[in-house]
Motif scaffolding. Structure first.
Motif, PDB file in Angstrom:
ATOM      1  N   LEU A  17     -55.556 -48.839 -27.301  1.00  0.00           N
ATOM      2  CA  LEU A  17     -54.102 -48.775 -27.438  1.00  0.00           C
ATOM      3  C   LEU A  17     -53.663 -48.355 -28.834  1.00  0.00           C
ATOM      4  O   LEU A  17     -52.550 -47.852 -29.008  1.00  0.00           O
ATOM      5  N   ALA A  18     -54.491 -48.602 -29.823  1.00  0.00           N
ATOM      6  CA  ALA A  18     -54.143 -48.236 -31.199  1.00  0.00           C
ATOM      7  C   ALA A  18     -55.420 -47.976 -31.983  1.00  0.00           C
ATOM      8  O   ALA A  18     -56.436 -48.632 -31.763  1.00  0.00           O
ATOM      9  N   TYR A  19     -55.359 -46.999 -32.892  1.00  0.00           N
ATOM     10  CA  TYR A  19     -56.508 -46.665 -33.738  1.00  0.00           C
ATOM     11  C   TYR A  19     -55.998 -46.471 -35.156  1.00  0.00           C
ATOM     12  O   TYR A  19     -55.084 -45.670 -35.401  1.00  0.00           O
ATOM     13  N   ILE A  20     -56.559 -47.232 -36.093  1.00  0.00           N
ATOM     14  CA  ILE A  20     -56.105 -47.180 -37.485  1.00  0.00           C
ATOM     15  C   ILE A  20     -57.306 -46.962 -38.394  1.00  0.00           C
ATOM     16  O   ILE A  20     -58.271 -47.739 -38.361  1.00  0.00           O
ATOM     17  N   MET A  33     -52.325 -52.609 -17.429  1.00  0.00           N
ATOM     18  CA  MET A  33     -52.847 -52.001 -18.648  1.00  0.00           C
ATOM     19  C   MET A  33     -52.294 -50.586 -18.820  1.00  0.00           C
ATOM     20  O   MET A  33     -51.925 -50.173 -19.920  1.00  0.00           O
ATOM     21  N   VAL A  34     -52.239 -49.838 -17.740  1.00  0.00           N
ATOM     22  CA  VAL A  34     -51.698 -48.473 -17.793  1.00  0.00           C
ATOM     23  C   VAL A  34     -50.240 -48.488 -18.213  1.00  0.00           C
ATOM     24  O   VAL A  34     -49.791 -47.673 -19.032  1.00  0.00           O
ATOM     25  N   LEU A  35     -49.476 -49.430 -17.662  1.00  0.00           N
ATOM     26  CA  LEU A  35     -48.058 -49.537 -18.007  1.00  0.00           C
ATOM     27  C   LEU A  35     -47.869 -49.884 -19.480  1.00  0.00           C
ATOM     28  O   LEU A  35     -46.988 -49.333 -20.153  1.00  0.00           O
ATOM     29  N   ILE A  36     -48.683 -50.812 -19.997  1.00  0.00           N
ATOM     30  CA  ILE A  36     -48.588 -51.191 -21.411  1.00  0.00           C
ATOM     31  C   ILE A  36     -48.946 -50.008 -22.310  1.00  0.00           C
ATOM     32  O   ILE A  36     -48.280 -49.750 -23.322  1.00  0.00           O
ATOM     33  N   LYS A  37     -49.994 -49.294 -21.929  1.00  0.00           N
ATOM     34  CA  LYS A  37     -50.412 -48.116 -22.714  1.00  0.00           C
ATOM     35  C   LYS A  37     -49.297 -47.080 -22.742  1.00  0.00           C
ATOM     36  O   LYS A  37     -49.006 -46.486 -23.781  1.00  0.00           O
ATOM     37  N   ARG A  38     -48.648 -46.868 -21.587  1.00  0.00           N
ATOM     38  CA  ARG A  38     -47.556 -45.907 -21.518  1.00  0.00           C
ATOM     39  C   ARG A  38     -46.368 -46.373 -22.363  1.00  0.00           C
ATOM     40  O   ARG A  38     -45.708 -45.574 -23.033  1.00  0.00           O
ATOM     41  N   GLN A  39     -46.100 -47.665 -22.348  1.00  0.00           N
ATOM     42  CA  GLN A  39     -44.985 -48.205 -23.116  1.00  0.00           C
ATOM     43  C   GLN A  39     -45.202 -48.023 -24.619  1.00  0.00           C
ATOM     44  O   GLN A  39     -44.273 -47.672 -25.355  1.00  0.00           O
ATOM     45  N   ILE A  40     -46.427 -48.263 -25.066  1.00  0.00           N
ATOM     46  CA  ILE A  40     -46.740 -48.058 -26.488  1.00  0.00           C
ATOM     47  C   ILE A  40     -46.555 -46.597 -26.866  1.00  0.00           C
ATOM     48  O   ILE A  40     -46.018 -46.273 -27.936  1.00  0.00           O
ATOM     49  N   SER A  41     -46.975 -45.719 -25.967  1.00  0.00           N
ATOM     50  CA  SER A  41     -46.817 -44.287 -26.226  1.00  0.00           C
ATOM     51  C   SER A  41     -45.347 -43.912 -26.319  1.00  0.00           C
ATOM     52  O   SER A  41     -44.951 -43.127 -27.191  1.00  0.00           O
ATOM     53  N   LEU A  42     -44.520 -44.462 -25.424  1.00  0.00           N
ATOM     54  CA  LEU A  42     -43.092 -44.157 -25.436  1.00  0.00           C
ATOM     55  C   LEU A  42     -42.394 -44.721 -26.667  1.00  0.00           C
ATOM     56  O   LEU A  42     -41.452 -44.124 -27.188  1.00  0.00           O
ATOM     57  N   GLN A  43     -42.857 -45.874 -27.137  1.00  0.00           N
ATOM     58  CA  GLN A  43     -42.255 -46.476 -28.329  1.00  0.00           C
ATOM     59  C   GLN A  43     -42.516 -45.656 -29.575  1.00  0.00           C
ATOM     60  O   GLN A  43     -41.731 -45.676 -30.524  1.00  0.00           O
ATOM     61  N   GLY A  44     -43.626 -44.923 -29.583  1.00  0.00           N
ATOM     62  CA  GLY A  44     -43.939 -44.067 -30.720  1.00  0.00           C
ATOM     63  C   GLY A  44     -44.368 -44.856 -31.946  1.00  0.00           C
ATOM     64  O   GLY A  44     -44.636 -46.066 -31.874  1.00  0.00           O
ATOM     65  N   PRO A  45     -44.406 -44.211 -33.105  1.00  0.00           N
ATOM     66  CA  PRO A  45     -44.827 -44.884 -34.337  1.00  0.00           C
ATOM     67  C   PRO A  45     -43.917 -46.066 -34.667  1.00  0.00           C
ATOM     68  O   PRO A  45     -42.699 -45.981 -34.471  1.00  0.00           O
TER      69      PRO A  45
END
Length: 427
Positions: A33-36, A158-170
């Motif tokens: 979900l995130a890579y830093i 999990m797919v929905l959460i991943k999509r939500q993070i993507s939509l929220q952006g940085p």
């Protein structure tokens, strides 16, 4: 503290047995979900905030969110301060039908890296499961916190959460900048790899051409010489045999020309294309060259008009080769019976040689590429024989005599090549 559903194989990870941790990392399926990348203090803040963001979307309690984010931040700080090229991945891991909020951290280490440190020890107290493992050059840390069954986590969620993070952006201006830089870096790396690959292929091709042309040159030259000797020895009245030998000699001549062109390309690329320059009466040189062109193109009309005379410091053989390549193209791409005109002029201390034909002409796209090595237009490739070397070699010879070559052409209307030599080589 350790959730009972995690296999015991995953729990016992010793610093001197890095394969166990690697096994854990590979067996646990992770949804990223995130890579830093861990490069500076702002990345610690970013890792903390991304951990909170993911935990919040799972609807963990505020206290649990803070505990997990603090553990990630503590381990990230130790890695950033004492290791190299650290990176943190936050997401979900799954074993069978159970899920966990996880952070995987990977980093490079040297022999001075403290495998037991305060940050790691503190993180162990915060999360139910933390495993650390080290090889000679790399370190791995896995942090996990079981997601309660009340969250009803499954693949779809999990797919929905991943999509939500993507939509929220940085989540911050810094993350936006970091993502842009990463995308730019990735593009630059891809372009660099493409350039390296192209250079490698070009070098391999050049090496092959060099070897092939050198290996072919001697046997082909011998073949042509033997065919010429045979023609002199055979009675011309033996029409059938004499005709066969003429064809052999003609084809051998073509092979000699092609091989010589490949050798020239190889010499150019290896800086071995040499010249023997001397002062030459320009008009006499051009008359001699034009006479040879008349033999080269018996089915075409060769017209010429020579302007004022002068002396030029040139390599006669190389300049004749360049002109022969240009005139040869004019012959190849124009109908029999059409005219090829050659004009010269001396004006403002510049000698200009113009070669014009009444052939098929060229498109703007072709005009932009005709002096590139091995370039041939689609139409030329399908209808005419050749390697696309002649004009490349010609342009090299002319530029090495401080000259320039320009082309005007229109499809169906013929082409005109203008070659200019400067005052520098005139007297």
């Amino acid at each position: 503290m350790i959730p009972p559903f995690w296999p015991q194989l995953f729990i016992k990870t010793m610093p001197d047995k890095p394969m166990t941790c690697l096994l854990l990392l590979s067996i646990c399926k992770m949804t990223e979900l995130a890579y830093i990348t861990l490069e500076n203090e702002m990345d610690l803040t970013l890792a903390y905030k991304k951990s909170i963001q993911v935990a919040e979307l799972i609807k963990l309690t505020v206290a649990t969110q803070t505990v997990f984010a603090t553990a990630v931040s503590e381990v990230s700080r130790e890695i950033m301060d004492k290791a190299f090229e650290g990176a943190c991945t936050i997401g979900f891991t799954q074993v069978k039908d159970r899920y966990a909020l996880s952070a995987k951290l990977r980093f490079r280490i040297d022999e001075d890296f403290p495998k037991h440190n305060e940050g790691f020890d503190y993180a162990r107290k915060l999360v139910p499961l933390m495993e650390a493992s080290f090889s000679e050059q790399e370190g791995f840390v896995l942090l996990q916190m079981a997601i309660p069954t009340s969250s009803k986590m499954d693949e779809q969620k999990m797919v929905l959460i991943k999509r939500q993070i993507s939509l929220q952006g940085p989540i911050s201006a810094y993350e936006e900048l970091k993502l842009r830089n990463a995308a730019l870096s990735s593009t630059n790396q891809e372009q660099e790899l493409e350039l390296i690959h192209a250079k490698y292929l070009s070098e391999q091709k050049s090496e092959f051409l060099s070897i092939a042309s050198h290996e072919l040159n001697t046997p082909i030259t011998i073949l042509r010489a033997l065919s010429q000797i045979s023609l002199r020895l055979v009675d011309p009245n033996e029409i059938k045999l004499y005709g066969h030998l003429q064809k052999v000699e003609k084809q051998a001549g073509k092979l000699v020309t092609l091989t010589q062109q490949l050798l020239d390309v190889s010499k150019i690329e290896h800086g071995q294309f040499t010249y023997n320059k001397e002062w030459v009466p320009f008009k006499d040189f051009m008359l001699s060259v034009i006479e040879s062109f008349k033999l080269l193109a018996p089915a075409h009309k060769i017209s010429y008009e020579l302007g004022a005379d002068c002396e030029m410091q040139i390599d006669k053989n190389r300049i004749e080769q360049a002109l022969a390549n240009i005139v040869g193209n004019a012959i190849k791409y124009s109908e029999k019976g059409t005219t090829i005109s050659i004009r010269t002029a001396v004006q403002d201390d510049v000698v200009r040689i113009t070669v014009a034909d009444e052939g098929i002409g060229m498109s703007n796209e072709t005009l932009a590429k005709i002096f590139e090595k091995f370039y041939r237009s689609d139409m030329a490739h399908s209808q005419y024989k050749g390697l696309g070397i002649g004009l490349f070699v010609a342009s090299k010879i002319i530029s090495d005599h401080f000259g320039s070559i320009n082309v005007k052409s229109e499809e169906g209307m013929g082409s005109s090549f203008a070659i200019d030599f400067p005052k520098l080589i005139l007297r």
